[in-house]
Design a protein around this motif. Sequence first.
Motif, PDB file in Angstrom:
ATOM      1  N   MET A 102      -8.942  91.561  17.691  1.00 58.99           N
ATOM      2  CA  MET A 102     -10.049  92.494  17.943  1.00 58.99           C
ATOM      3  C   MET A 102     -10.577  93.073  16.626  1.00 58.99           C
ATOM      4  N   GLN A 103      -9.687  93.345  15.709  1.00 63.00           N
ATOM      5  CA  GLN A 103     -10.130  93.837  14.398  1.00 63.00           C
ATOM      6  C   GLN A 103     -10.946  92.775  13.676  1.00 63.00           C
ATOM      7  N   GLU A 104     -10.488  91.518  13.742  1.00 70.92           N
ATOM      8  CA  GLU A 104     -11.240  90.427  13.120  1.00 70.92           C
ATOM      9  C   GLU A 104     -12.624  90.292  13.749  1.00 70.92           C
ATOM     10  N   THR A 153     -18.384  91.054  13.559  1.00 66.00           N
ATOM     11  CA  THR A 153     -19.590  91.609  14.178  1.00 66.00           C
ATOM     12  C   THR A 153     -20.309  92.531  13.208  1.00 66.00           C
ATOM     13  N   ALA A 154     -19.560  93.375  12.512  1.00 63.41           N
ATOM     14  CA  ALA A 154     -20.171  94.288  11.542  1.00 63.41           C
ATOM     15  C   ALA A 154     -20.827  93.500  10.406  1.00 63.41           C
ATOM     16  N   ASP A 155     -20.136  92.459   9.924  1.00 63.31           N
ATOM     17  CA  ASP A 155     -20.721  91.618   8.860  1.00 63.31           C
ATOM     18  C   ASP A 155     -21.999  90.951   9.337  1.00 63.31           C
ATOM     19  N   SER A 156     -21.962  90.420  10.564  1.00 61.48           N
ATOM     20  CA  SER A 156     -23.157  89.765  11.101  1.00 61.48           C
ATOM     21  C   SER A 156     -24.301  90.760  11.245  1.00 61.48           C
ATOM     22  N   ALA A 157     -23.986  91.972  11.700  1.00 58.21           N
ATOM     23  CA  ALA A 157     -25.027  92.995  11.842  1.00 58.21           C
ATOM     24  C   ALA A 157     -25.613  93.350  10.480  1.00 58.21           C
TER      25      ALA A 157
END
Length: 122
Positions: free
Chosen positions: A84-86, A91-95
Motif C-alpha cells: 500500500m505504501q508503494e 500514485t503521488a509520483d504519477s500525480a
Amino acid sequence: MKRTKTVIYSFMLLTCAVHAAEDSAFDKAKGSAQSLWEKTKTTTSEMADATAKKASEFGDKVSEVGTKASKDAKETGVIVWDKMQEVGEATADSARKGASKIRSLVGQEDCKEGSIACESKE
C-alpha cells in the motif's frame, strides 16, 4: 383333626416355599441391578475420560492453528502495508508528473502561490 393339621402344615410349608422363592427372585433381581449399575458407572467413566482426552487434543490443535493463523495474518498485514505504501508513492509520483505535464502544456512553468495546479508540486 388330623386332616386339619395336615392342611394347616401343608399351607404353612407352601407359604414358606413361596416366600423363599420370592426372596430368591428378589436377590437375583437385586444382583442384576447392582451389576448393571456397576457396568453403567464404568462405561460412563470411560466415556467421560475419552471425551476429555479428545477435547484436550482438539483444543491443542485449535491453539496451533490459531497461532499459525495469527502469525500468517501478521506477515500478510506487513506485506499488504508495504504494498500500500508503494502504491501510494507511485500514485503521488504519477500525480506530480501529471501536474507537471499539464503545467508544461499550458505554459505555466512558474507556479503562483495558492494555485491549484501548483499545490501538488514538491
